[in-house]
Design a protein around this motif. Structure first.
Motif, PDB file in Angstrom:
ATOM      1  N   ASP A 197      -7.427  50.987 -55.314  1.00  0.00           N
ATOM      2  CA  ASP A 197      -6.382  51.360 -56.272  1.00  0.00           C
ATOM      3  C   ASP A 197      -6.763  50.928 -57.686  1.00  0.00           C
ATOM      4  OD1 ASP A 197      -4.587  52.435 -54.302  1.00  0.00           O
ATOM      5  OD2 ASP A 197      -4.118  50.369 -53.727  1.00  0.00           O
ATOM      6  N   ARG A 198      -6.215  51.614 -58.672  1.00  0.00           N
ATOM      7  CA  ARG A 198      -6.500  51.242 -60.056  1.00  0.00           C
ATOM      8  C   ARG A 198      -5.947  49.854 -60.375  1.00  0.00           C
ATOM      9  NH1 ARG A 198      -8.064  55.510 -63.432  1.00  0.00           N
ATOM     10  NH2 ARG A 198      -8.693  53.871 -64.880  1.00  0.00           N
ATOM     11  N   ASN A 199      -4.850  49.478 -59.728  1.00  0.00           N
ATOM     12  CA  ASN A 199      -4.286  48.137 -59.907  1.00  0.00           C
ATOM     13  C   ASN A 199      -3.855  47.588 -58.551  1.00  0.00           C
ATOM     14  OD1 ASN A 199      -3.242  45.781 -61.108  1.00  0.00           O
ATOM     15  ND2 ASN A 199      -1.232  46.714 -61.422  1.00  0.00           N
ATOM     16  N   TRP A 214       3.458  45.863 -62.830  1.00  0.00           N
ATOM     17  CA  TRP A 214       3.145  46.041 -61.415  1.00  0.00           C
ATOM     18  C   TRP A 214       2.886  47.514 -61.062  1.00  0.00           C
ATOM     19  CZ3 TRP A 214       6.899  43.013 -63.572  1.00  0.00           C
ATOM     20  CH2 TRP A 214       6.722  41.622 -63.445  1.00  0.00           C
ATOM     21  N   LYS A 215       2.524  48.284 -62.053  1.00  0.00           N
ATOM     22  CA  LYS A 215       2.226  49.696 -61.833  1.00  0.00           C
ATOM     23  C   LYS A 215       0.927  49.819 -61.031  1.00  0.00           C
ATOM     24  CE  LYS A 215       1.910  54.000 -64.561  1.00  0.00           C
ATOM     25  NZ  LYS A 215       3.112  54.633 -64.006  1.00  0.00           N
ATOM     26  N   LEU A 216       0.913  50.626 -59.996  1.00  0.00           N
ATOM     27  CA  LEU A 216      -0.241  50.708 -59.101  1.00  0.00           C
ATOM     28  C   LEU A 216      -1.178  51.868 -59.412  1.00  0.00           C
ATOM     29  CD1 LEU A 216       1.448  49.994 -55.635  1.00  0.00           C
ATOM     30  CD2 LEU A 216       0.407  48.372 -57.213  1.00  0.00           C
ATOM     31  N   SER A 217      -0.621  52.977 -59.869  1.00  0.00           N
ATOM     32  CA  SER A 217      -1.450  54.159 -60.101  1.00  0.00           C
ATOM     33  C   SER A 217      -1.108  54.781 -61.453  1.00  0.00           C
ATOM     34  CB  SER A 217      -1.249  55.185 -58.975  1.00  0.00           C
ATOM     35  OG  SER A 217       0.115  55.577 -58.897  1.00  0.00           O
ATOM     36  N   PHE A 218      -2.027  55.588 -61.934  1.00  0.00           N
ATOM     37  CA  PHE A 218      -1.885  56.185 -63.256  1.00  0.00           C
ATOM     38  C   PHE A 218      -2.278  57.650 -63.189  1.00  0.00           C
ATOM     39  CE2 PHE A 218      -2.793  51.728 -63.431  1.00  0.00           C
ATOM     40  CZ  PHE A 218      -1.897  51.221 -64.365  1.00  0.00           C
ATOM     41  N   GLU A 219      -1.563  58.483 -63.932  1.00  0.00           N
ATOM     42  CA  GLU A 219      -1.794  59.920 -63.867  1.00  0.00           C
ATOM     43  C   GLU A 219      -3.056  60.345 -64.606  1.00  0.00           C
ATOM     44  OE1 GLU A 219       1.665  61.984 -65.135  1.00  0.00           O
ATOM     45  OE2 GLU A 219       2.935  61.226 -63.504  1.00  0.00           O
ATOM     46  N   SER A 220      -3.515  59.512 -65.530  1.00  0.00           N
ATOM     47  CA  SER A 220      -4.706  59.884 -66.299  1.00  0.00           C
ATOM     48  C   SER A 220      -5.402  58.632 -66.801  1.00  0.00           C
ATOM     49  CB  SER A 220      -4.315  60.756 -67.490  1.00  0.00           C
ATOM     50  OG  SER A 220      -3.509  60.018 -68.409  1.00  0.00           O
ATOM     51  N   ASP A 221      -6.657  58.780 -67.233  1.00  0.00           N
ATOM     52  CA  ASP A 221      -7.395  57.669 -67.829  1.00  0.00           C
ATOM     53  C   ASP A 221      -6.727  57.202 -69.112  1.00  0.00           C
ATOM     54  OD1 ASP A 221      -9.309  57.613 -65.831  1.00  0.00           O
ATOM     55  OD2 ASP A 221     -10.628  59.027 -66.862  1.00  0.00           O
ATOM     56  N   GLU A 222      -6.104  58.137 -69.821  1.00  0.00           N
ATOM     57  CA  GLU A 222      -5.427  57.801 -71.072  1.00  0.00           C
ATOM     58  C   GLU A 222      -4.218  56.899 -70.810  1.00  0.00           C
ATOM     59  OE1 GLU A 222      -8.090  61.003 -71.601  1.00  0.00           O
ATOM     60  OE2 GLU A 222      -6.373  60.873 -70.209  1.00  0.00           O
ATOM     61  N   GLU A 223      -3.462  57.210 -69.751  1.00  0.00           N
ATOM     62  CA  GLU A 223      -2.306  56.385 -69.395  1.00  0.00           C
ATOM     63  C   GLU A 223      -2.761  54.994 -68.971  1.00  0.00           C
ATOM     64  OE1 GLU A 223       1.543  56.330 -66.340  1.00  0.00           O
ATOM     65  OE2 GLU A 223      -0.043  57.835 -66.099  1.00  0.00           O
ATOM     66  N   PHE A 224      -3.851  54.941 -68.214  1.00  0.00           N
ATOM     67  CA  PHE A 224      -4.408  53.661 -67.785  1.00  0.00           C
ATOM     68  C   PHE A 224      -4.857  52.836 -68.991  1.00  0.00           C
ATOM     69  CE2 PHE A 224      -8.254  51.216 -66.529  1.00  0.00           C
ATOM     70  CZ  PHE A 224      -7.663  50.342 -65.627  1.00  0.00           C
ATOM     71  N   ALA A 225      -5.559  53.465 -69.935  1.00  0.00           N
ATOM     72  CA  ALA A 225      -6.044  52.760 -71.128  1.00  0.00           C
ATOM     73  C   ALA A 225      -4.883  52.229 -71.962  1.00  0.00           C
ATOM     74  CB  ALA A 225      -6.916  53.696 -71.962  1.00  0.00           C
ATOM     75  N   GLU A 226      -3.817  53.001 -72.057  1.00  0.00           N
ATOM     76  CA  GLU A 226      -2.641  52.553 -72.814  1.00  0.00           C
ATOM     77  C   GLU A 226      -2.000  51.344 -72.147  1.00  0.00           C
ATOM     78  OE1 GLU A 226       1.713  54.264 -74.351  1.00  0.00           O
ATOM     79  OE2 GLU A 226       0.274  55.606 -73.360  1.00  0.00           O
ATOM     80  N   TRP A 227      -1.924  51.381 -70.819  1.00  0.00           N
ATOM     81  CA  TRP A 227      -1.355  50.262 -70.054  1.00  0.00           C
ATOM     82  C   TRP A 227      -2.189  48.998 -70.253  1.00  0.00           C
ATOM     83  CZ3 TRP A 227      -3.360  47.692 -65.634  1.00  0.00           C
ATOM     84  CH2 TRP A 227      -2.438  46.922 -64.916  1.00  0.00           C
ATOM     85  N   ASP A 236       0.110  43.254 -52.309  1.00  0.00           N
ATOM     86  CA  ASP A 236       1.220  44.203 -52.248  1.00  0.00           C
ATOM     87  C   ASP A 236       1.007  45.159 -51.070  1.00  0.00           C
ATOM     88  OD1 ASP A 236       2.866  46.651 -52.906  1.00  0.00           O
ATOM     89  OD2 ASP A 236       3.382  45.423 -54.648  1.00  0.00           O
ATOM     90  N   TYR A 237       2.062  45.373 -50.273  1.00  0.00           N
ATOM     91  CA  TYR A 237       1.934  46.189 -49.066  1.00  0.00           C
ATOM     92  C   TYR A 237       1.578  47.636 -49.379  1.00  0.00           C
ATOM     93  CZ  TYR A 237       6.420  48.606 -49.758  1.00  0.00           C
ATOM     94  OH  TYR A 237       7.432  49.407 -50.245  1.00  0.00           O
ATOM     95  N   ARG A 238       1.809  48.068 -50.637  1.00  0.00           N
ATOM     96  CA  ARG A 238       1.513  49.457 -51.009  1.00  0.00           C
ATOM     97  C   ARG A 238       0.046  49.653 -51.377  1.00  0.00           C
ATOM     98  NH1 ARG A 238       5.686  49.645 -55.778  1.00  0.00           N
ATOM     99  NH2 ARG A 238       4.719  47.566 -55.966  1.00  0.00           N
ATOM    100  N   ASN A 239      -0.672  48.563 -51.606  1.00  0.00           N
ATOM    101  CA  ASN A 239      -2.082  48.671 -51.975  1.00  0.00           C
ATOM    102  C   ASN A 239      -2.962  48.948 -50.767  1.00  0.00           C
ATOM    103  OD1 ASN A 239      -1.516  46.331 -54.524  1.00  0.00           O
ATOM    104  ND2 ASN A 239      -2.553  48.270 -54.909  1.00  0.00           N
ATOM    105  N   THR A 240      -4.098  49.592 -51.011  1.00  0.00           N
ATOM    106  CA  THR A 240      -5.074  49.815 -49.954  1.00  0.00           C
ATOM    107  C   THR A 240      -5.928  48.564 -49.797  1.00  0.00           C
ATOM    108  OG1 THR A 240      -6.590  50.802 -51.562  1.00  0.00           O
ATOM    109  CG2 THR A 240      -5.174  52.299 -50.325  1.00  0.00           C
ATOM    110  N   ARG A 241      -6.307  48.263 -48.567  1.00  0.00           N
ATOM    111  CA  ARG A 241      -7.041  47.030 -48.285  1.00  0.00           C
ATOM    112  C   ARG A 241      -8.448  47.024 -48.878  1.00  0.00           C
ATOM    113  NH1 ARG A 241      -5.785  44.314 -42.471  1.00  0.00           N
ATOM    114  NH2 ARG A 241      -3.510  44.249 -42.656  1.00  0.00           N
TER     115      ARG A 241
END
Length: 269
Positions: free
Chosen positions: A152-154, A212-225, A143-148
């Motif tokens: 990124d978290r995803n 296709w979510k790339l970033s998360f505001e918190s560890d809790e949001e990431f864990a839920e995803w 994805d062009y939005r990701n860092t090489r």
């Protein structure tokens, strides 16, 4: 006379349709051949070590004067890649072919063995091979939005589901538990570092979902995803992403309709 004219017109329409269909099939076959040749040529830049089954290795019996276990530094951190023979990739040569190359993805006992590129948008490599030539098979691309650097978290990596099984044609096989059991991981090499991707979930996702979510505001949001992905998964896995770990998502078409994709999620380790 009128009936004869109608039959003639129908025959012409049928003939034109058949010729067009034949042209499309021929074009597809030529694309497959060109794709295979291009990526076979690029595979000269990757060396995959041949390993023997573990039972074929002979271990030397310890001598009586050396029976104590080796001393280990208490501060030493275990190497998570110990014992793994990563494929060796000549990124210097690859980058000479295209400076859009960001890595190489390889899966054992699978057709997946390709360079990974990144374009200026998510359309550039849909119908362009990694060497820049036009081809309907396209490329495996990030994805062009990701860092090489995969920080990124995803990180999302896309590829077509080709009829001949090439590109990401086998990713949908993760709908079956047996396929996951035989292919629980893949390797992802970059110019800076090598990684193992341990898969933990795979499922059909609607385009309006958060797969296709790339970033998360918190560890809790990431864990839920992550938990939602595991709950939707077609296969069961003991792999569980831990706090702070990064995810690689492989995404490909399902052919069920134009509004779904098959996504395969793995932990980057």
């Amino acid at each position: 006379m009128k009936k004869k004219l109608v039959l003639t017109l129908l025959f012409v329409v049928f003939l034109v349709g058949a010729l067009f269909a034949g042209y499309k099939v021929l074009n597809t076959l030529l694309d497959y051949r060109e794709e295979e040749k291009t990526y076979e040529d690029m595979q000269q830049y990757i060396h995959i070590a041949e390993t023997e089954p573990a039972e074929n290795y002979e271990t030397e019996a310890p001598s009586p004067e050396n029976t104590s276990p080796p001393q280990q530094d208490a501060e030493e951190i275990p190497d998570p890649h110990a014992g793994i023979a990563f494929p060796e990739v000549d990124f210097e040569a690859l980058l000479a072919v295209s400076d859009d190359v960001v890595g190489w993805i390889y899966m054992e006992d699978s057709p997946i063995n390709y360079p990974v590129v990144q374009g200026t948008d998510n359309h550039e490599y849909v119908k362009k091979l990694a060497d820049g030539s036009y081809n309907s098979a396209g490329s495996i691309f990030m994805d062009y939005r990701n860092t090489r650097d995969l920080s990124d978290r995803n990180t999302i990596i896309y590829g077509h589901r080709m009829n001949n099984g090439s590109m990401f044609g086998t990713v949908v096989n993760y709908k079956d538990q047996a396929y996951y059991d035989a292919h629980p991981r893949c390797f992802l090499m970059t110019p800076e570092e090598n990684f193992v991707v341990e898969f933990f979930a795979g499922y059909v996702a609607e385009l309006d979902e958060q797969a296709w979510k790339l970033s998360f505001e918190s560890d809790e949001e990431f864990a839920e995803w992550v938990n939602e992905a595991i709950a939707a998964s077609d296969f069961k896995s003991d792999v569980r992403p831990e706090k702070g770990e990064r995810i690689i998502t492989l995404s490909t078409c399902t052919r069920f309709n134009g509004y779904t994709r098959y996504v395969l999620l793995g932990v980057l380790r």
